[in-house]
Design a protein around this motif. Structure first.
Motif, PDB file in Angstrom:
ATOM      1  N   ASP B 202      24.551  28.641  40.838  1.00  0.00           N
ATOM      2  CA  ASP B 202      23.867  28.591  39.696  1.00  0.00           C
ATOM      3  C   ASP B 202      24.157  27.786  38.556  1.00  0.00           C
ATOM      4  N   ASP B 205      19.875  22.128  35.786  1.00  0.00           N
ATOM      5  CA  ASP B 205      19.630  21.019  35.220  1.00  0.00           C
ATOM      6  C   ASP B 205      19.290  21.179  33.667  1.00  0.00           C
ATOM      7  N   MET B 206      18.775  20.392  33.221  1.00  0.00           N
ATOM      8  CA  MET B 206      18.412  20.486  31.765  1.00  0.00           C
ATOM      9  C   MET B 206      17.333  21.291  31.363  1.00  0.00           C
ATOM     10  N   ASP B 207      16.291  21.502  32.536  1.00  0.00           N
ATOM     11  CA  ASP B 207      15.341  22.425  32.398  1.00  0.00           C
ATOM     12  C   ASP B 207      15.722  23.873  32.668  1.00  0.00           C
ATOM     13  N   GLY B 208      16.921  24.178  32.932  1.00  0.00           N
ATOM     14  CA  GLY B 208      17.250  25.474  33.450  1.00  0.00           C
ATOM     15  C   GLY B 208      17.031  25.872  34.811  1.00  0.00           C
ATOM     16  N   GLN B 210      17.969  26.254  38.872  1.00  0.00           N
ATOM     17  CA  GLN B 210      19.143  26.317  39.223  1.00  0.00           C
ATOM     18  C   GLN B 210      19.295  25.453  40.881  1.00  0.00           C
ATOM     19  N   ALA B 246      23.489  17.856  32.490  1.00  0.00           N
ATOM     20  CA  ALA B 246      23.483  19.059  31.890  1.00  0.00           C
ATOM     21  C   ALA B 246      24.783  19.879  31.794  1.00  0.00           C
ATOM     22  N   PRO B 247      24.989  20.502  30.579  1.00  0.00           N
ATOM     23  CA  PRO B 247      26.243  21.301  30.526  1.00  0.00           C
ATOM     24  C   PRO B 247      26.499  22.206  31.536  1.00  0.00           C
ATOM     25  N   ARG B 249      27.639  25.761  32.660  1.00  0.00           N
ATOM     26  CA  ARG B 249      27.342  26.851  32.140  1.00  0.00           C
ATOM     27  C   ARG B 249      28.446  28.056  32.917  1.00  0.00           C
TER      28      ARG B 249
END
Lengths: 108, 271
Positions: B202, B205-208, B210, B246-247, B249
């Motif tokens: 899961d 990246d920055m755009d969500g 997966q 990207a952070p 999650r």
């Protein structure tokens, strides 16, 4: 980063409450679900519509579990609608359907 | 933090923040030490494990427990939620696992015993834990396993990478008095078993977008690694190339087990 948000469409009439989950049900949004769910009032049947849910994490699953457990105390049935393949697979893996069945069998 | 009269020991909010920060750092070290204890040495294989929390501390869990009969018990799990609350329940889970492993014969019985021990607490705390538990028997070269609602590990063979055959079982904390069935699979030299938590697939990246299982399978199937540690590095390399800063999650954890034909004299080391 994509916006993380949750919106709920809630329709409670004639003893049936339908909650449509739109967006992300995760650790950052479950409070919204809990707050809105508590405002729903009474009903005999709860339908959760997942057709516009984009993502669910373990905290989101835990929230759905709480709704299932509450069905026993509050005396309503729970039905899932519009589950997409990924979410269905995750619910199946963790055993959510088995818990739902056990709760509803106990409620009979 | 308060004396008996209810007066705060802290003179201002920055003192409070500093103490809290220090305590979280200590908690992080405790968790890291518990998770990254010495890797077990055992006959017929090698193993490694790593957990990277999304926050300072996390709710993912893995552990190894060498059994007196020469088998090695492996467990991986994911506590609902993140951060400090999840970390506290991870420690509860670890205690239940280690205590069960002292006296329990197989992975199915281990999960049953753990659920009996912590189901009430998890229900009261509105939480749950998914766990996958496996015993490696170097004599019969068999992996026996049971599952409590966790995603199935991947078996990496020369020509294919597949999920281990499905075995039923629900999360710990879901329902009382659960039985967990066991499944067995025979393994050959140079085959790997890749245990993981969902934070791996899961990862976003920055755009969500997966990372997803298909990208993980591509890395595993390449076979451009010689041992478990190298494979672990390849997987993280691939995830970080994908997420591009990207952070993180969710907590990410993996345990990699490889079958070898090597003998180890250290086999009977107690945990």
């Amino acid at each position: 980063m994509a916006t993380m948000s949750l919106a709920l469409d809630i329709n409670n009439k004639n003893g049936q409450c339908t909650i449509k989950i739109k967006g992300i049900l995760d650790i950052s949004t479950v409070e919204i679900f809990h707050e809105e769910f508590e405002k729903c009032g009474s009903f005999n049947r709860l339908v959760i519509d997942f057709s516009e849910m984009r993502f669910v994490d373990s905290t989101g699953i835990g929230t759905i579990m709480q709704v299932i457990y509450a069905s026993q105390e509050r005396g309503y049935t729970v039905k899932f609608n519009g589950l997409k393949e990924k979410a269905r697979e995750v619910f199946e893996t963790v055993g959510l359907f088995e818990i739902m069945k056990a709760m509803q069998d106990r409620g009979r | 933090m308060f004396d008996r009269a209810g007066v705060s020991f802290f003179s201002d909010s920055s003192d409070k923040y500093n103490v809290l920060h220090k305590e979280i750092e200590i908690a992080r070290n405790i968790q890291s030490m518990l998770l990254n204890a010495r890797l077990p040495e055992f006959d017929g294989g090698e193993v490694t494990g790593i957990s990277i929390p999304a926050r300072l501390i996390g709710g993912d869990y893995f552990d190894f427990y060498p059994l007196p009969n020469g088998k090695l018990r492996i467990v991986i799990g994911d506590v609902m939620g993140k951060g400090i609350p999840a970390a506290m329940l991870m420690i509860l889970t670890r205690g239940a696992f280690r205590s069960a492993s002292e006296s329990i014969k197989g992975p199915g019985e281990t999960l049953r015993s753990m659920n009996n021990a912590i189901e009430n607490d998890l229900r009261a705390l509105r939480s749950f834990v998914t766990l996958f538990c496996a015993d490696w028997d170097p004599k019969s070269r068999t992996l026996s396993y049971a599952n409590a609602g966790h995603n199935l590990p991947l078996l990496i063979r020369k020509k294919e990478t597949v999920t281990l055959p499905k075995v039923p079982g629900i999360m710990l904390g879901g329902l009382p008095n659960q039985e967990y069935k066991e499944c067995q699979i025979k393994l050959n030299d140079d085959e790997y078993v890749f245990f993981y938590t969902d934070g791996i697939i899961d990862a976003q990246d920055m755009d969500g977008n997966q990372f997803k299982l298909r990208r993980l399978l591509q890395v595993l199937q390449k076979h451009d690694y010689r041992n478990v540690k190298e494979l672990e590095n390849k997987v993280f390399e691939s995830i970080y190339q994908f997420t591009k800063g990207a952070p993180q999650r969710d907590d990410m954890t993996m345990v990699i087990f490889k079958v070898t034909n090597e003998k180890n004299s250290d086999l009977t080391d107690s945990p």
